[in-house]
Enzyme design. Structure first.
Site, PDB file in Angstrom:
ATOM      1  N   CYS A 121     -16.039   6.086  -6.279  1.00  0.00           N
ATOM      2  CA  CYS A 121     -17.498   6.136  -6.126  1.00  0.00           C
ATOM      3  C   CYS A 121     -17.872   7.487  -5.540  1.00  0.00           C
ATOM      4  O   CYS A 121     -17.561   8.515  -6.131  1.00  0.00           O
ATOM      5  CB  CYS A 121     -18.020   4.968  -5.289  1.00  0.00           C
ATOM      6  N   ARG A 174     -17.775   2.102  -1.756  1.00  0.00           N
ATOM      7  CA  ARG A 174     -18.221   1.078  -2.706  1.00  0.00           C
ATOM      8  C   ARG A 174     -17.073   0.688  -3.631  1.00  0.00           C
ATOM      9  O   ARG A 174     -16.953  -0.453  -4.058  1.00  0.00           O
ATOM     10  CB  ARG A 174     -19.404   1.594  -3.537  1.00  0.00           C
TER      11      ARG A 174
END
Lengths: 141, 282
Positions: free
Chosen positions: B239, B244
């Site tokens: 990410c 994430r």
């Protein structure tokens, strides 16, 4: 000494953990939003897009002095605390005093170290946004 | 009926409520917001901060083995303790902390489904007392970095051999169309776009609106039927800084049982700044 300088000095005097406690005190003392700004539409229109947390800001000029209202969720006490700190520093100040606020205020106060450098981006964006609005409001007034 | 591949990796809020005083279990809160734990947390939960505790203060890296051992000992975690993570933002940071624990080979880790939000919505007890547990003598036994962490050179080889990459950022970040913000470089990178060949599956695709994970069947539909991944594929996820993508790493490795999933924690803040790194931009 300006109100902001006093606040910065207060943070500087504290050790890391106590800086966080003081920021949390500010989070708890964020003034409630006036009724006229409480609608979802108002909050959306005044959102700070640079900040991941949904923060809304209203910057007004009252008799030549800056007046800020803000809303930030209780689940984001760091952002809430920083916004509350800025309101406490800037409400009643002149536009020039706000524009003079140091851009590195998070490092200068020792808060950047206490909260972690990676978390400072969104907070700096809030300060930039307030300055931009103050510039605009004082130019149009 | 469909089950998660490793059902023990996900526990319910009720399970946590029943194990608050279990000495074999340590509950760990890991949040994006550095102050949130202080406003009230699950009784007996300790706090581990993804940045202040798990990242090296000087190098861009995780803490050393020795520092991890010290941290575990201070938090009262032994090598065989079951560590249950929970946090804000749909357990992003909880997954990030879990992945970091896996780097150091801590076997017994789980996520509390729904995180902080679900615990609070259910009106469960919160405490402001920071618990104190007896110090342990934690030793890292199986440093596991090779199996679950990817570095830039490996990513480059991976893309050249056409193996699957998953970009879990938003569509705007993936396409490089992020708004240009005043005083802000794009997401901390000089270039926008994505690693060539990467599929875009935003992390939140795997979560329900209440922050819980989707069912095994729904997750298989997304990652296996729609994206076409196979459980024995060699997969790299990334990410912006690897937070994430830890959420997606957890979904693929722990909930769907993929055998080889690595998180590229350098992610876009490394790739988008690297001279001559290949970039795809539609």
């Amino acid at each position: 000494m300006s109100r902001l300088e006093e606040i910065i000095a207060n943070f500087q005097m504290l050790e890391g953990e106590f800086r966080l406690e003081l920021l949390l005190d500010y989070a708890e003392k964020l003034p409630p939003l006036p009724e006229r700004y409480q609608s979802v539409a108002e909050k959306t229109a005044h959102k700070v897009p640079e900040c991941q947390t949904p923060v809304s800001l209203w910057v007004e000029m009252v008799e030549g002095k800056v007046q800020i209202h803000a809303d930030a969720p209780r689940e984001s006490p760091t952002v809430r605390g920083f916004v509350s700190l800025l309101i406490s520093a800037f409400n009643g100040a002149t536009p020039q005093e706000v524009l003079n606020a140091p851009a590195d205020l998070l490092s200068r106060s020792g808060l950047a170290h206490a909260i972690g450098m990676m978390r400072t981006r969104g907070l700096n964006a809030i300060l930039q946004r307030i300055k931009a609005e103050v510039r605009r409001e004082s130019a149009s007034g | 009926m469909s089950q998660y591949a490793h059902p023990e990796a996900l526990v319910s809020t009720q399970w946590v409520a029943d194990h608050i005083n279990d000495p074999q279990v340590r509950i760990v809160e890991s949040d994006e917001d550095v102050l949130l734990y202080r406003t009230g947390h699950i009784p007996n939960a300790v706090k581990i901060d993804w940045e202040r505790d798990l990242q090296d203060p000087v190098l861009r890296d995780y803490i050393s083995k020795e520092r991890f051992e010290q941290l575990m000992s201070e938090k009262g975690i032994a090598t065989d303790t079951k560590v249950v993570f929970y946090g804000d933002k749909s357990n992003w940071w909880a997954c990030y902390a879990l992945w970091a624990f896996k780097l150091f080979g801590h076997e017994n880790c789980a996520i509390m489904n729904g995180g902080r939000q679900k615990w609070i919505e259910e009106g469960r007890e919160l405490s402001k007392t920071t618990p104190d547990f007896p110090v342990t003598g934690y030793r890292v036994k199986n440093f596991n970095e090779k199996a679950i962490r990817a570095f830039r050179d490996e990513v480059l080889k991976h893309l050249k051999s056409g193996k699957p990459l998953i970009d879990v950022r938003s569509h705007e970040e993936y396409t490089g169309k992020l708004l240009h913000l005043e005083n802000y470089p794009q997401e901390g990178a000089l270039r926008g776009g994505h690693i060539p060949g990467a599929s875009n599956v935003p992390w939140a695709t795997a979560a329900n609106p209440d922050g819980t994970f989707k069912s095994a069947e729904e997750l298989r539909d997304i990652y296996q039927r729609e994206v076409g991944l196979q459980p024995d594929d060699d997969v790299i996820v990334y990410c912006r800084i690897g937070e994430r993508s830890s959420h997606t790493w957890f979904v693929l490795a722990c909930l769907l049982g993929f055998s080889k999933v690595r998180n590229y924690d350098g992610s876009w803040t490394e790739w988008g700044n690297m001279v001559r790194a290949p970039i795809e931009k539609p």
